[in-house]
Scaffold this active site. Structure first.
Site, mmCIF file in Angstrom:
data_model
loop_
_atom_site.group_PDB
_atom_site.id
_atom_site.type_symbol
_atom_site.label_atom_id
_atom_site.label_comp_id
_atom_site.label_asym_id
_atom_site.label_seq_id
_atom_site.Cartn_x
_atom_site.Cartn_y
_atom_site.Cartn_z
ATOM 1 N N TYR A 157 -54.711 -23.558 2.984
ATOM 2 C CA TYR A 157 -55.597 -24.124 4.000
ATOM 3 C C TYR A 157 -54.742 -24.854 5.021
ATOM 4 O O TYR A 157 -53.874 -25.648 4.663
ATOM 5 C CB TYR A 157 -56.582 -25.093 3.349
ATOM 6 N N ASP A 252 -46.181 -25.911 6.456
ATOM 7 C CA ASP A 252 -47.272 -26.878 6.603
ATOM 8 C C ASP A 252 -47.126 -27.939 5.509
ATOM 9 O O ASP A 252 -47.424 -27.686 4.343
ATOM 10 C CB ASP A 252 -48.621 -26.160 6.516
ATOM 11 N N LYS A 284 -51.948 -36.584 7.002
ATOM 12 C CA LYS A 284 -52.261 -37.359 5.801
ATOM 13 C C LYS A 284 -51.359 -38.605 5.643
ATOM 14 O O LYS A 284 -51.557 -39.567 6.360
ATOM 15 C CB LYS A 284 -52.269 -36.422 4.592
HETATM 16 C C1 LIG Z 1 -55.564 -31.457 5.110
HETATM 17 C C2 LIG Z 1 -54.722 -30.301 5.531
HETATM 18 C C3 LIG Z 1 -54.771 -29.769 6.830
HETATM 19 C C4 LIG Z 1 -55.785 -30.203 7.843
HETATM 20 O O1 LIG Z 1 -55.653 -31.531 8.191
HETATM 21 P P1 LIG Z 1 -56.927 -32.274 8.870
HETATM 22 O O2 LIG Z 1 -56.384 -33.605 9.246
HETATM 23 O O3 LIG Z 1 -57.986 -32.313 7.820
HETATM 24 O O4 LIG Z 1 -57.332 -31.456 10.034
HETATM 25 C C5 LIG Z 1 -53.869 -28.783 7.173
HETATM 26 N N1 LIG Z 1 -52.981 -28.315 6.287
HETATM 27 C C6 LIG Z 1 -52.917 -28.782 5.024
HETATM 28 C C7 LIG Z 1 -51.894 -28.232 4.095
HETATM 29 C C8 LIG Z 1 -53.794 -29.771 4.604
HETATM 30 O O5 LIG Z 1 -53.759 -30.189 3.338
#
Ligand SMILES: *Cc1c(COP(=O)(O)O)cnc(C)c1O
Length: 465
Positions: A157, A252, A284
């Site tokens: 994701y 990511d 995060k």
């Molecule tokens: C949480 C997350 C996102 C998206 O971040 P948001 O701040 O919720 O838009 C993208 N990539 C990874 C791996 C994530 O865990």
């Protein structure tokens, strides 16, 4: 009557949830599903979400006054626990100086310096969410290479970017929706979706489309289908495959960055395997509980961004001084001791969960990368034997992850919640700890486990006869 078990010390069993239920009713009248992000709605586990009124350290307090050990930690950001005194003081001081100017500020320079010092990036640009970070990284990769195709893995994701909603991630996995309505075919027809940990699939995709591929984006270690660590050398293989085809490797680290280890997932594999991603996305933890995220990477690639280069990207609140102050305070406090504590506490919990589930006869797999871990309610004997070798994860891709017994997890989740432990309300998530998870918090989890494991056993899917 509260249910008593002999060793139950803290907290009081949860009995009263009327205020949460009332707020949920009001929310449903004004917000789709009553929530501002789908997984919060408890759709995957049933029941009414708890509305949290305050949090401190490892504990959440809901609007009815119930206390819970927090194993969500805002889905990762709260590495130091809630309302850490030093972060709180820094944020209060920042708010007192005004909250947004639309000009450059000192905290964003200092946070960028901190990230460049710790992560394998030479330049960073701030945005307000992980979604924006991955969306911008992909635009930059396309602008830099002059190519259009993007490769991603099923079950990874990257936020709700149109072109990356070509396959199901955590929320979507739970609801078993293939992609989503509202994304035009034209947005995903340039996206290749491959099975994770599958070198042959990656090799075949690059052999066929290599000269059209702008980038491959992967979670540095997937945490959004449960924790599925990359097999040995897998990220290195991806980096090398991208390089040999003139594509960019986008790692990511929105979830894993400054969370899986002090240097993120890259500190676990990249630093010693000797590869570097071309672009990295962060979010995060680096936002310290505020809406802040970033993307960064090679200077020559980042140089293509406006105003230095032609690839446009912007944001009114990007690099916001309060958010970057919170992120900076968090990263400065995220010392080796914090990660050691997370490792030790995680080891205690992983062992205890596994023991409790085994004792109750619930098949399961626990997987981790660095300080991150998750529990799959999955029978390991029903997973295809791995072609990756003994050190590869048992649950190695999205197909494996989806075998989790969601009914058993839902029963487990509610039994834990009733005993004052707030797990993620979805079977496909990592369980997040913080530096503030002390002995009392851990003991509360340990005390809740036996009953929850029995509840899971009672709800288990019966194997087909
Ligand atoms: C949480 C997350 C996102 C998206 O971040 P948001 O701040 O919720 O838009 C993208 N990539 C990874 C791996 C994530 O865990």
């Amino acid at each position: 009557m509260p249910r008593e078990t002999p060793h139950q010390t803290v907290p009081q069993p949860v009995e009263q949830t009327a205020q949460s239920a009332a707020l949920f009713e009001r929310a449903l009248a004004v917000t789709p599903g009553g929530v501002n992000s789908p997984v919060r709605a408890f759709d995957a586990v049933g029941g009414t979400p708890r509305f949290i009124a305050s949090a401190r350290g490892a504990w959440l307090t809901d609007v009815d006054g119930n206390e819970y050990v927090d194993l969500i930690c805002s889905w990762g950001p709260m590495l130091l626990g809630h309302a850490h005194p030093e972060v709180e003081a820094a944020v209060r001081a920042a708010v007192g100086r005004g909250t947004s100017y639309g000009t450059p500020t000192r905290p964003e320079v200092e946070l960028a310096e901190e990230i460049v010092a710790r992560a394998p990036v030479e330049r960073v640009r701030f945005v307000s969410s992980g979604t924006e970070a991955t969306m911008s990284a992909i635009r930059l990769a396309r602008g830099f290479t002059g190519r259009d195709v993007v490769v991603k893995f099923a079950g990874c994701y990257h936020g709700h970017v149109d072109s990356l909603l070509a396959s199901a991630g955590s929320g979507l996995a739970t609801f078993a929706v293939p992609g989503t309505p509202g994304v035009p075919v034209s947005s995903t027809e340039l996206t290749l979706v491959l099975p994770y940990n599958d070198r042959a699939a990656v090799g075949a995709a690059f052999a066929e489309h290599g000269d059209r591929i702008a980038c491959l984006i992967t979670e540095a270690a997937p945490g959004n289908m449960g924790v599925v660590p990359p097999g040995p050398g897998f990220n290195q293989f991806l980096a090398e495959t991208c390089r040999s085809h003139g594509a960019l490797f986008v790692s990511d680290e929105v979830m894993t960055g400054f969370r899986a280890s002090r240097l993120g997932q890259w500190g676990i594999d990249g630093a010693h395997e000797g590869w570097r991603p071309d672009l990295v996305t962060f979010g995060k933890v680096m936002g310290g509980g505020f809406p802040a995220a970033a993307f960064g990477g090679r200077a020559d690639v980042m140089h293509h961004l406006a105003p230095e280069g032609p690839v446009y990207q912007a944001g009114t609140l990007s690099g916001n001084p309060v958010a970057t102050t919170a992120g900076l305070a968090t990263l400065r406090l995220a010392t080796d001791e914090v990660y050691d504590h997370l490792t030790k506490t995680g080891d205690v919990l992983k062992t205890a969960v596994s023991d409790a589930l085994s004792l109750a006869g619930v098949a399961h797999v626990v997987q981790s990368t660095g300080t991150m871990f998750s529990v799959f309610f999955t029978d390991p004997s029903r997973l295809a034997s791995s072609h990756l070798g003994a050190s590869a994860p048992l649950v190695r891709d999205f197909d494996d992850a989806r075998r989790t017994d969601v009914a058993a997890y839902a029963a487990f989740f509610h039994a834990m919640l009733d005993r004052g432990v707030h797990l993620p309300p979805s079977a496909y998530e990592a369980w997040f700890l913080s530096a503030a998870h002390d002995d009392r918090a851990v003991q509360t989890v340990l005390d809740a486990l036996p009953e929850a494991a029995r509840a899971a056993a009672a709800a288990q899917e019966k194997p087909a006869s």
